[in-house]
Design an enzyme around this catalytic site. Structure first.
Site, PDB file in Angstrom:
ATOM      1  N   CYS A 136       1.082  -1.082   0.075  1.00 34.12           N
ATOM      2  CA  CYS A 136       0.053   0.043   0.205  1.00 34.12           C
ATOM      3  C   CYS A 136       0.923   1.092   0.182  1.00 34.12           C
ATOM      4  O   CYS A 136       1.345   1.648  -1.063  1.00 34.12           O
ATOM      5  CB  CYS A 136      -0.852   0.109   1.032  1.00 34.12           C
ATOM      6  SG  CYS A 136      -2.439   1.019   0.999  1.00 34.12           S
TER       7      CYS A 136
ATOM      8  N   HIS B  76      -3.944  -4.975   0.092  1.00 32.94           N
ATOM      9  CA  HIS B  76      -3.507  -5.529   1.269  1.00 32.94           C
ATOM     10  C   HIS B  76      -3.472  -7.129   1.170  1.00 32.94           C
ATOM     11  O   HIS B  76      -4.654  -7.660   1.275  1.00 32.94           O
ATOM     12  CB  HIS B  76      -4.395  -5.136   2.498  1.00 32.94           C
ATOM     13  CG  HIS B  76      -4.038  -3.734   2.547  1.00 32.94           C
ATOM     14  ND1 HIS B  76      -3.263  -3.443   3.735  1.00 32.94           N
ATOM     15  CD2 HIS B  76      -4.594  -2.658   2.107  1.00 32.94           C
ATOM     16  CE1 HIS B  76      -3.390  -1.730   3.853  1.00 32.94           C
ATOM     17  NE2 HIS B  76      -3.872  -1.481   2.841  1.00 32.94           N
TER      18      HIS B  76
ATOM     19  N   GLU C 228      -2.782  -9.136   3.424  1.00 28.59           N
ATOM     20  CA  GLU C 228      -2.803  -9.577   4.750  1.00 28.59           C
ATOM     21  C   GLU C 228      -4.488  -9.529   5.206  1.00 28.59           C
ATOM     22  O   GLU C 228      -4.882  -9.922   5.975  1.00 28.59           O
ATOM     23  CB  GLU C 228      -2.077  -8.907   5.954  1.00 28.59           C
ATOM     24  CG  GLU C 228      -2.728  -7.706   6.306  1.00 28.59           C
ATOM     25  CD  GLU C 228      -2.594  -6.460   5.282  1.00 28.59           C
ATOM     26  OE1 GLU C 228      -3.301  -5.520   5.644  1.00 28.59           O
ATOM     27  OE2 GLU C 228      -2.002  -6.696   4.460  1.00 28.59           O
TER      28      GLU C 228
END
Length: 362
Positions: free
Chosen positions: A246, A331, A333
């Site tokens: 990001c 993202h 994750e």
């Protein structure tokens, strides 16, 4: 209690106050996630922003101890169509209203979030103010128009000191620009020895940690507001394998000579389609960003585009093969969102293993 959301263009939304009975100014953005409001509220990348949830019912499963993505929320306001004040979930420990009050965050319910989303999509992000005061709208609009958006969000959300999450695997220096807990979770569950450092850590200070790899985290705001990080990346690039997420992706691109620009309304939600160019495969990703790397600035930087958005063709990933570095705009994750892209952490660790092996045989 009555609350109002007022935009800089003069739009006035009247609703019911939730959270703190205070006044807050921020950039009004929207998130398209169907669930995950606790993770959204606690994502440091929303520092300085008032978040509009497009899903109409929010708060129905409450707030729990485990789903926070930071130690405390940094959002400046929360806007929902319907607020559920009697949540039902076996993990629930408090209501959304109680969480917002706990951290002095004002919110408003009962407003037309569909209209707000369409307005932002048409005109772009707008400054807004949430207030429970009865001051005249004209006075509040004047205050809003005279205000300036924050430029120091990263320094507000980054850790102030170095700390570690010990492990027996590769040592990772995680540069915290507003890192979500999900990044640390993904690294630690793979056995990594993680050392988290502040956003303004120098290249020399990172070298003293003797990492095997460097992770550049997500974070809020304009990447050009963090020049010290851009310089650090330039100074250390090529010495260690590097993975950016990001804001970290944008900072790596700027360090390599590419450019970034503010998007009209950004990407925020857990349902963003991204195409991986090498395989042609599409991944559904979790995203939260208002800036993007410009395609025309990539040429001559040594960067190669690896991923693009299937919604608007913006760059979603780059790599620098010569310097063993890569990054993605989304993202991997998740939290909230799909875990389709978790393999990127494995690619990063595989890159580290190969770099260590090459060094051993050099």
């Amino acid at each position: 209690m009555r609350a109002r959301l007022i935009l800089e263009d003069g739009t006035v939304c009247v609703g019911k106050a939730i959270g703190a009975t205070s006044e807050s100014i921020g950039e009004v953005v929207f998130n398209t996630g169907l669930t995950g409001y606790q993770e959204v509220i606690s994502d440091p990348s929303y520092c300085g922003q008032i978040v509009v949830m497009t899903y109409p019912l929010v708060g129905n499963y409450g707030i729990n101890r485990d789903d926070f993505e930071s130690v405390r929320p940094f959002i400046h306001g929360f806007v929902v169509r319907e607020h559920c004040d009697v949540p039902s979930n076996w993990r629930n420990s408090k209501t959304l209203d109680e969480l917002l009050k706990m951290y002095d965050i004002p919110g408003i319910a009962g407003v037309d979030t569909r209209m707000l989303t369409r307005k932002i999509r048409h005109f772009g992000t707008l400054r807004g103010i949430i207030t429970t005061s009865e001051a005249p709208a004209e006075e509040l609009i004047a205050t809003l128009q005279a205000s300036k958006l924050m430029t120091d969000q990263v320094s507000r959300v980054s850790t102030k000191s170095v700390f570690s999450s010990p492990g027996n695997g590769h040592r990772i220096a995680l540069v915290d620009f507003g890192s979500k807990h999900g990044i640390l979770r993904e690294l630690t569950k793979r056995g990594c020895d993680v050392v988290v450092v502040p956003y303004n850590t120098t290249a020399e200070e990172i070298r003293r940690i003797e990492p095997d790899g460097i992770m550049l985290s997500n974070g809020p705001g304009d990447p050009k507001d963090v020049p010290e990080a851009i310089q650090m990346i330039r100074d250390i690039l090529g010495e260690y394998p590097l993975f950016g997420i990001c804001l970290g992706h944008q900072l790596l691109s700027l360090a390599k000579g590419a450019d970034t620009q503010k998007m009209k309304f950004g990407h925020r939600g857990g349902n963003q389609p991204v195409k991986e160019l090498t395989t042609g495969r599409t991944y559904i990703t979790s995203q939260n960003h208002g800036y993007a790397v410009t395609a025309e600035s990539i040429e001559g930087t040594g960067l190669e585009v690896t991923h693009i958005s299937l919604n608007d063709d913006t760059i979603e990933g780059v790599r620098d093969v010569a310097n063993r570095a890569f990054s993605v705009q989304y993202h991997p994750e998740a939290a909230p969102g799909p875990y389709d892209s978790g393999y990127l952490f494995d690619q990063f660790l595989d890159m580290i293993a190969k770099a260590k092996e090459a060094k051993t045989h050099a």
